[in-house]
Design a protein around this motif. Structure first.
Motif, PDB file in Angstrom:
ATOM      1  N   GLU A 352      10.129  -0.725   5.982  1.00 37.94           N
ATOM      2  CA  GLU A 352       8.850  -0.320   6.567  1.00 37.94           C
ATOM      3  C   GLU A 352       8.429   1.046   6.027  1.00 37.94           C
ATOM      4  O   GLU A 352       9.250   1.952   5.866  1.00 37.94           O
ATOM      5  N   VAL A 353       7.130   1.173   5.757  1.00 35.36           N
ATOM      6  CA  VAL A 353       6.557   2.403   5.231  1.00 35.36           C
ATOM      7  C   VAL A 353       5.682   3.031   6.313  1.00 35.36           C
ATOM      8  O   VAL A 353       4.852   2.341   6.925  1.00 35.36           O
ATOM      9  N   ASP A 354       5.865   4.326   6.559  1.00 39.73           N
ATOM     10  CA  ASP A 354       5.074   4.981   7.606  1.00 39.73           C
ATOM     11  C   ASP A 354       3.738   5.477   7.055  1.00 39.73           C
ATOM     12  O   ASP A 354       3.427   5.311   5.873  1.00 39.73           O
ATOM     13  N   ASP A 355       2.968   6.117   7.925  1.00 42.17           N
ATOM     14  CA  ASP A 355       1.608   6.532   7.553  1.00 42.17           C
ATOM     15  C   ASP A 355       1.592   7.545   6.425  1.00 42.17           C
ATOM     16  O   ASP A 355       0.604   7.675   5.695  1.00 42.17           O
ATOM     17  N   ASP A 356       2.673   8.301   6.278  1.00 38.87           N
ATOM     18  CA  ASP A 356       2.732   9.320   5.237  1.00 38.87           C
ATOM     19  C   ASP A 356       3.270   8.783   3.913  1.00 38.87           C
ATOM     20  O   ASP A 356       3.449   9.541   2.959  1.00 38.87           O
ATOM     21  N   THR A 359       9.537   5.888   3.777  1.00 42.67           N
ATOM     22  CA  THR A 359      10.163   4.706   4.359  1.00 42.67           C
ATOM     23  C   THR A 359      10.938   5.087   5.615  1.00 42.67           C
ATOM     24  O   THR A 359      11.524   6.166   5.702  1.00 42.67           O
ATOM     25  N   THR A 360      10.933   4.196   6.595  1.00 41.57           N
ATOM     26  CA  THR A 360      11.578   4.475   7.881  1.00 41.57           C
ATOM     27  C   THR A 360      13.075   4.230   7.847  1.00 41.57           C
ATOM     28  O   THR A 360      13.796   4.683   8.727  1.00 41.57           O
ATOM     29  N   SER A 373       1.854  -4.367   9.580  1.00 38.74           N
ATOM     30  CA  SER A 373       2.728  -3.285   9.125  1.00 38.74           C
ATOM     31  C   SER A 373       2.764  -3.223   7.601  1.00 38.74           C
ATOM     32  O   SER A 373       2.473  -4.198   6.904  1.00 38.74           O
ATOM     33  N   TYR A 374       3.157  -2.043   7.097  1.00 39.98           N
ATOM     34  CA  TYR A 374       3.260  -1.796   5.665  1.00 39.98           C
ATOM     35  C   TYR A 374       4.735  -1.736   5.272  1.00 39.98           C
ATOM     36  O   TYR A 374       5.553  -1.162   5.992  1.00 39.98           O
ATOM     37  N   TYR A 375       5.046  -2.322   4.111  1.00 42.12           N
ATOM     38  CA  TYR A 375       6.444  -2.388   3.677  1.00 42.12           C
ATOM     39  C   TYR A 375       6.550  -2.135   2.175  1.00 42.12           C
ATOM     40  O   TYR A 375       5.649  -2.470   1.400  1.00 42.12           O
ATOM     41  N   GLN A 395       1.042  -4.965   2.711  1.00 41.39           N
ATOM     42  CA  GLN A 395       0.712  -5.040   4.135  1.00 41.39           C
ATOM     43  C   GLN A 395       0.720  -6.494   4.571  1.00 41.39           C
ATOM     44  O   GLN A 395       0.181  -7.368   3.881  1.00 41.39           O
TER      45      GLN A 395
END
Length: 572
Positions: A352-356, A359-360, A373-375, A395
């Motif tokens: 998963e990729v966060d807003d900035d 990666t989480t 969600s974005y990955y 996405q």
């Protein structure tokens, strides 16, 4: 499971995605668990949980030493239980560096399967899809070899020269021998000549990437008189010296055809513009087949202009690493294109990729991604890549049965930054799309674009290189540049950037006014030739969204016609 290519296979694959993904991983691990690379983590086991716990997520640079060892003559089983038969070389226009990826027969079988299944989908959506021919411009690159004798070539070249490709080639206007021609100019000319002679059979026109197709149209603008002359006389120009090309195109050219030559001369030279030239020369064309997602969206206005807004079809999502998925709604608008992953191609995981853009750390399987969600995509394939970052951010837009569908968002790394602002491919693509209306109001279209962050000035600023074309024939080849229009263009681009960019672009702030440099027509052809001379493939060539190479920038700088700057700070 049946490996046929009717739509029932798509239903079977997407309905049983979880089980198929588990089976794919099990098959890969059984084949590769005892390789030098994986045995360090699995000790011969093919257990999925042990794989997820012990095998690290890696980048290409992490596995490059193992790939290089195989390329230099060590056994394939360093990384793959299935013998490596070739190396796919990336274009290098996305990352700036060419990479080689191991491939084997499974890779090429998957490519053929994916394209065949996408053709079945096209048959469902396009009436008469199978009745006509495709005028698809493909080019091959010379194949080099590694120290151990294995071939190294761009993935598309490798696929075209594989035994799996021959069945696809029969449906195209250009004989296989012309596509194999190592001289891109002769190949391009002969492909156009074959397509013109068979104009009434063409139902789809395309190229892997739209930049190639735009370049082909530009080539047609330069050579239509000679092409018409060849058709009128029934003979091929003397400068076509490749014997396979001459023999193949001569067979298709046949007898002199004055009527067709007259038509070409009328459409290419007797009209006030080249708008709709594709549908005028190939009137039965139903759609344009080319990838227009991501950075390729910058070419949509030019394709709309040349095709009279025929549907732009992005059929598949694939790379040098693997075949990922296909578009099950092929006639959707470019901004709505999503790709349904095929779970039998490779084993797919997602970070998963966060807003900035970071990666989480959480890694999920294909069937466990969340809507919206974005990955970042990870791939484990049959050729020795395990949990390898592809570098694409996607996405989740929906599900087809139990299989997720993804929109390609961008490459992972930031494209531009002159201060602390992380400007991405997506940011730039959106800004270009919004600014298109400014050009259209002055009868201009964008035919080439790239950019770079200039930090030699204080403050640093963005530089956009654009190649423009007039949509109306003014009787002169000199492009008329209106200062107000192009300054407005700069301003609209800046207004469309991220909120952080706009905050930093205040008066006396850390980012200076955006600069637009208009280059001569043909400049982006020269840029492509620059990259091709350094090993890129014409068919896989993508104009880089951003350029950092001083040599490549010089190609552009030498052909700058005029410079324009934004004259006001964008609203915050």
């Amino acid at each position: 499971m049946s490996q046929g290519c009717d739509l029932s296979v798509l239903e079977e694959l997407t309905s049983n995605a979880k089980q198929i993904q588990d089976d794919v991983l099990n098959k890969i691990l059984k084949a590769n668990a005892n390789t030098e690379y994986l045995s360090r983590f699995l000790e011969g086991s093919s257990d999925k949980e042990l794989f997820k716990k012990n095998v690290p997520v890696v980048s290409y640079e992490d596995v490059k030493p193992y790939i290089d060892r195989v390329a230099n003559g060590e056994p394939s089983d360093i990384i793959s239980g299935e013998p490596i038969t070739t190396f796919n070389r990336s274009s290098g226009t996305s990352s700036g560096n060419q990479k080689i990826y191991p491939a084997n027969n499974i890779y090429f079988e998957n490519q053929l399967f994916g394209y065949a299944l996408s053709s079945a989908v096209m048959s469902k959506h396009v009436d008469g899809y199978k009745q006509g021919k495709a005028m698809v411009f493909s080019f091959t690159h010379r194949i080099s070899t590694t120290l151990c004798g294995l071939p190294v070539a761009p993935a598309l070249t490798s696929f075209i020269k594989s035994k799996q490709y021959s069945s696809m080639a029969k449906k195209c206007t250009s004989p296989y021998e012309i596509v194999l021609c190592p001289d891109p100019k002769q190949s391009k000319y002969c492909q156009l000549l074959c397509g013109l002679v068979q104009r009434n059979e063409v139902v789809r026109v395309g190229a892997t990437f739209p930049s190639v197709l735009v370049r082909v149209i530009n080539f047609l603008e330069k050579y239509w008189k000679e092409l018409a002359s060849n058709i009128r006389s029934g003979t091929v120009s003397d400068w076509i010296t490749d014997l396979s090309c001459r023999d193949s195109v001569s067979t298709i050219l046949g007898e002199p055809n004055a009527e067709l030559a007259d038509l070409i001369e009328h459409e290419c030279g007797g009209q006030k513009s080249w708008q709709g030239i594709i549908t005028r020369l190939w009137p039965k064309t139903k759609y344009i087949e080319t990838i227009v997602t991501g950075t390729m969206s910058q070419h949509i206005p030019a394709l709309d202009y040349y095709s009279n807004k025929l549907p732009l079809v992005s059929k598949v999502y694939a790379s040098s690493e693997a075949f990922f998925g296909m578009n099950v709604n092929p006639l959707s608008k470019p901004q709505h294109v999503s790709y349904t992953f095929l779970p039998n191609m490779s084993y797919f995981e997602f970070v998963e990729v966060d807003d900035d853009g970071g990666t989480t750390g959480e890694i999920v399987d294909l069937v466990n991604v969340k809507l919206g969600s974005y990955y970042e995509l990870l791939v484990t394939n049959f050729s020795g890549l395990h949990r390898c970052r592809v570098g694409d951010v996607l996405q989740v837009t929906g599900f087809y049965n139990n299989t997720p569908q993804f929109r390609f968002v961008r490459r992972k790394n930031t494209v531009l930054c002159v201060d602390v602002e992380p400007t991405t491919e997506e940011d730039i693509s959106k800004a270009l799309a919004r600014a298109t209306v400014v050009l259209e109001s002055s009868d201009l279209i964008l035919t080439g674009f790239t950019c770079f962050g200039d930090i030699s000035t204080v403050p640093g600023h963005y530089v956009f290189y654009v190649e423009l074309k007039a949509t109306v024939n003014s009787g002169t080849t000199v492009l008329q540049l209106d200062n107000k229009v192009l300054v407005d263009y700069c301003c609209v681009v800046e207004e469309s950037m991220s909120s952080l960019y706009r905050r930093l672009r205040v008066k006396d702030g850390p980012i200076g006014p955006l600069e637009l440099r208009v280059v001569q027509q043909g400049t982006f052809d020269s840029l492509m030739e620059f990259f091709v001379a350094r090993g890129s493939s014409i068919s896989q060539y993508k104009t880089p969204m951003c350029i950092n190479s001083a040599e490549a920038l010089k190609v552009l700088e030498d052909k700058v016609l005029a410079r324009f700057f934004s004259d006001k700070s964008p609203p915050i």
